[in-house]
Design a protein around this motif. Structure first.
Motif, PDB file in Angstrom:
ATOM      1  N   GLU A 138       0.830  -1.209   0.000  1.00 40.26           N
ATOM      2  CA  GLU A 138       0.000   0.000   0.000  1.00 40.26           C
ATOM      3  C   GLU A 138       0.867   1.262   0.000  1.00 40.26           C
ATOM      4  N   VAL A 139       1.495   1.529  -1.138  1.00 42.40           N
ATOM      5  CA  VAL A 139       2.436   2.643  -1.243  1.00 42.40           C
ATOM      6  C   VAL A 139       1.751   3.967  -1.594  1.00 42.40           C
ATOM      7  N   SER A 140       0.441   3.994  -1.605  1.00 38.83           N
ATOM      8  CA  SER A 140      -0.276   5.227  -1.909  1.00 38.83           C
ATOM      9  C   SER A 140       0.190   6.363  -0.994  1.00 38.83           C
ATOM     10  N   GLY A 141       0.580   7.484  -1.613  1.00 37.96           N
ATOM     11  CA  GLY A 141       0.985   8.657  -0.838  1.00 37.96           C
ATOM     12  C   GLY A 141       2.457   8.725  -0.487  1.00 37.96           C
ATOM     13  N   CYS A 142       3.246   7.688  -0.800  1.00 38.63           N
ATOM     14  CA  CYS A 142       4.683   7.760  -0.501  1.00 38.63           C
ATOM     15  C   CYS A 142       5.431   8.301  -1.716  1.00 38.63           C
ATOM     16  N   ILE A 143       6.698   8.667  -1.531  1.00 41.16           N
ATOM     17  CA  ILE A 143       7.566   9.142  -2.612  1.00 41.16           C
ATOM     18  C   ILE A 143       8.583   8.055  -2.896  1.00 41.16           C
ATOM     19  N   VAL A 144       8.589   7.535  -4.116  1.00 40.97           N
ATOM     20  CA  VAL A 144       9.537   6.496  -4.520  1.00 40.97           C
ATOM     21  C   VAL A 144      10.674   7.160  -5.293  1.00 40.97           C
ATOM     22  N   THR A 145      11.910   6.956  -4.835  1.00 40.15           N
ATOM     23  CA  THR A 145      13.076   7.548  -5.486  1.00 40.15           C
ATOM     24  C   THR A 145      13.933   6.439  -6.088  1.00 40.15           C
ATOM     25  N   ILE A 146      14.395   6.651  -7.325  1.00 37.35           N
ATOM     26  CA  ILE A 146      15.188   5.657  -8.043  1.00 37.35           C
ATOM     27  C   ILE A 146      16.270   6.393  -8.822  1.00 37.35           C
ATOM     28  N   ASP A 147      17.444   5.744  -8.958  1.00 33.94           N
ATOM     29  CA  ASP A 147      18.515   6.369  -9.732  1.00 33.94           C
ATOM     30  C   ASP A 147      18.201   6.262 -11.229  1.00 33.94           C
ATOM     31  N   ALA A 148      19.127   6.727 -12.079  1.00 34.24           N
ATOM     32  CA  ALA A 148      18.842   6.874 -13.507  1.00 34.24           C
ATOM     33  C   ALA A 148      18.503   5.557 -14.192  1.00 34.24           C
ATOM     34  N   MET A 149      18.992   4.425 -13.655  1.00 35.89           N
ATOM     35  CA  MET A 149      18.691   3.130 -14.255  1.00 35.89           C
ATOM     36  C   MET A 149      17.190   2.836 -14.237  1.00 35.89           C
ATOM     37  N   GLY A 150      16.480   3.417 -13.262  1.00 35.95           N
ATOM     38  CA  GLY A 150      15.054   3.155 -13.131  1.00 35.95           C
ATOM     39  C   GLY A 150      14.166   4.208 -13.758  1.00 35.95           C
ATOM     40  N   THR A 151      14.755   5.157 -14.489  1.00 37.53           N
ATOM     41  CA  THR A 151      13.965   6.210 -15.113  1.00 37.53           C
ATOM     42  C   THR A 151      13.362   5.655 -16.399  1.00 37.53           C
ATOM     43  N   GLN A 152      12.225   4.979 -16.225  1.00 37.44           N
ATOM     44  CA  GLN A 152      11.516   4.319 -17.324  1.00 37.44           C
ATOM     45  C   GLN A 152      10.046   4.711 -17.272  1.00 37.44           C
ATOM     46  N   ARG A 153       9.458   4.863 -18.429  1.00 35.27           N
ATOM     47  CA  ARG A 153       8.033   5.197 -18.467  1.00 35.27           C
ATOM     48  C   ARG A 153       7.196   4.105 -17.812  1.00 35.27           C
ATOM     49  N   ALA A 154       7.594   2.844 -18.008  1.00 36.34           N
ATOM     50  CA  ALA A 154       6.821   1.736 -17.420  1.00 36.34           C
ATOM     51  C   ALA A 154       6.823   1.812 -15.901  1.00 36.34           C
ATOM     52  N   VAL A 155       7.967   2.203 -15.315  1.00 31.54           N
ATOM     53  CA  VAL A 155       8.064   2.343 -13.864  1.00 31.54           C
ATOM     54  C   VAL A 155       7.182   3.495 -13.386  1.00 31.54           C
ATOM     55  N   ALA A 156       7.288   4.638 -14.067  1.00 29.23           N
ATOM     56  CA  ALA A 156       6.478   5.801 -13.693  1.00 29.23           C
ATOM     57  C   ALA A 156       4.986   5.486 -13.807  1.00 29.23           C
ATOM     58  N   GLU A 157       4.610   4.772 -14.859  1.00 29.65           N
ATOM     59  CA  GLU A 157       3.205   4.439 -15.068  1.00 29.65           C
ATOM     60  C   GLU A 157       2.667   3.551 -13.951  1.00 29.65           C
ATOM     61  N   LYS A 158       3.464   2.574 -13.523  1.00 27.97           N
ATOM     62  CA  LYS A 158       3.036   1.683 -12.438  1.00 27.97           C
ATOM     63  C   LYS A 158       2.890   2.450 -11.127  1.00 27.97           C
ATOM     64  N   LEU A 159       3.824   3.367 -10.852  1.00 29.21           N
ATOM     65  CA  LEU A 159       3.759   4.137  -9.607  1.00 29.21           C
ATOM     66  C   LEU A 159       2.554   5.078  -9.603  1.00 29.21           C
ATOM     67  N   VAL A 160       2.271   5.686 -10.730  1.00 30.39           N
ATOM     68  CA  VAL A 160       1.094   6.553 -10.826  1.00 30.39           C
ATOM     69  C   VAL A 160      -0.180   5.735 -10.589  1.00 30.39           C
ATOM     70  N   ALA A 161      -0.223   4.518 -11.155  1.00 27.42           N
ATOM     71  CA  ALA A 161      -1.393   3.655 -10.968  1.00 27.42           C
ATOM     72  C   ALA A 161      -1.576   3.261  -9.505  1.00 27.42           C
ATOM     73  N   LEU A 162      -0.459   3.198  -8.755  1.00 30.59           N
ATOM     74  CA  LEU A 162      -0.519   2.859  -7.327  1.00 30.59           C
ATOM     75  C   LEU A 162      -0.754   4.091  -6.448  1.00 30.59           C
ATOM     76  N   HIS A 163      -0.926   5.263  -7.079  1.00 30.81           N
ATOM     77  CA  HIS A 163      -1.136   6.537  -6.370  1.00 30.81           C
ATOM     78  C   HIS A 163       0.071   6.912  -5.510  1.00 30.81           C
ATOM     79  N   ALA A 164       1.259   6.490  -5.945  1.00 32.31           N
ATOM     80  CA  ALA A 164       2.504   6.894  -5.294  1.00 32.31           C
ATOM     81  C   ALA A 164       3.148   8.003  -6.112  1.00 32.31           C
ATOM     82  N   GLN A 165       3.925   8.864  -5.456  1.00 33.70           N
ATOM     83  CA  GLN A 165       4.697   9.889  -6.155  1.00 33.70           C
ATOM     84  C   GLN A 165       6.061   9.308  -6.525  1.00 33.70           C
TER      85      GLN A 165
END
Length: 350
Positions: A138-165
């Motif tokens: 239940e990561v809704s409302g948390c901030i997920v930080t990742i280095d440049a290796m994780g800067t992917q649209r698929a990752v961002a899309e999944k986090l947005v769907a989970l209501h995480a920043q």
């Protein structure tokens, strides 16, 4: 279960190899028999075979079940950092070693999850499934930080769907996007701040070195819509100026984020991300000698890595002050202290 619990107690108590795990179990045979049913202590090759064959996904799932219970499943308002760590001892000659991608909770100071990949480059492929694992917490409302290796649209899309920043490092591997964001800040800083939407915040640190960190944040420009980045609301530039022994160096780093334009929050999230290096990766190397482990057979490296993270989490949740390597020795000497650690997992007899 008997072998896993024996090994966990041994790792908490300072054992780093399978022969040491066997030696611990033999020396604490009577104590272990209080809550485990066994005729004899397995030899170190039996421990090695079990951990080589144990399904790492199922083992990690068991650890995650305990995490959910320990923190109540909630991470709202937390900063969750994701970063990889190489198990150096698993590399041999031309054989690429195991790389563990770890998930760290800054608020709870726990390793939430860890998934193995073969080599750092493969972090890209494992991150979307790791985000799926986070959905169980239940990561809704948390901030997920990742280095440049994780800067992917698929990752961002999944986090947005989970209501995480999200706050994702932006480097040259993103091509024109990186150049456009650089140009946005260059243009804004050339003009009067009152004429721009630029927000800034700074911190100073003066201990072993003098360092000033400044975070500049801009709302995402409509021109960035062409990159179709899910949930993008603002871009961040963090400028660090360090002075060490009279020499000054300046570094600029850039980030994409789904957060609104707030320089204070962005700077805090960027700084907090590095706790995963200092409070997890460094501790695993110094207190648990993770880089020295040469276990390479089948699933052995990743299962031992999970065991070390589980042991560290139990120590952190128990709350005794002092360095982790000191508390590992204490767990080896003090049956009562070890029992308190294990009590968080098993209802032990009194």
């Amino acid at each position: 279960m008997t072998i896993v619990v024996m090994a966990l107690c041994a790792v908490m108590s300072g054992a780093d190899t399978f022969p040491e795990i066997q030696a611990f179990a033999e020396s604490k045979r009577d104590w272990l028999r209080r809550f485990l049913d066994f005729r004899r202590v397995p030899d170190h090759e039996t421990f090695r075979r079990v951990f080589a064959r144990l399904d790492p996904v199922a083992f990690q799932s068991s650890a995650l079940d305990w995490i959910k219970q320990a923190i109540g499943g909630q991470l709202e308002g937390d900063i969750v950092a994701i970063d990889g760590k190489r198990l150096r001892g698993t590399s041999e000659h031309e054989v690429q070693g195991v790389h563990m991608v770890n998930v760290w909770s800054a608020r709870h100071r726990l390793c939430l999850a860890a998934q193995p990949v073969a080599g750092k480059q493969n972090e890209i492929s494992i991150l979307p499934s790791l985000i799926d694992t986070l959905a169980l917490l239940e990561v809704s409302g948390c901030i997920v930080t990742i280095d440049a290796m994780g800067t992917q649209r698929a990752v961002a899309e999944k986090l947005v769907a989970l209501h995480a920043q999200y706050l994702l490092a932006l480097k040259g591997n993103q091509g024109y996007l990186f150049e456009d964001v650089q140009e946005m800040f260059s243009d804004a800083l050339r003009r009067q701040i009152s004429e721009t939407e630029l927000h800034g915040a700074s911190t100073w640190e003066d201990r072993r070195r003098s360092e000033k960190r400044t975070s500049w944040v801009l709302p995402a420009h409509p021109d960035l819509d062409d990159y179709h980045w899910p949930g993008l609301r603002s871009v961040v530039m963090v400028e660090s100026t360090r002075t060490v022994r009279g020499k000054t160096a300046t570094e600029q780093r850039f980030f994409l984020t789904s957060l609104p334009a707030c320089s204070v929050t962005a700077l805090y999230a960027v700084r907090t991300h590095w706790e995963i290096e200092n409070s997890l990766h460094w501790v695993l190397d110094v207190a648990f000698a993770e880089d020295d482990s040469t276990t390479r057979t089948d699933h052995g490296p990743q299962n031992l890595a999970t065991l070390r993270r589980w042991a560290l989490n139990l120590m952190r949740r128990e709350g005794s002050v002092g360095a982790v390597n000191k508390n590992r020795k204490r767990a080896g000497w003090d049956d009562e202290f070890r029992e308190r650690l294990l009590q968080q997992l098993l209802p032990l007899p009194t």
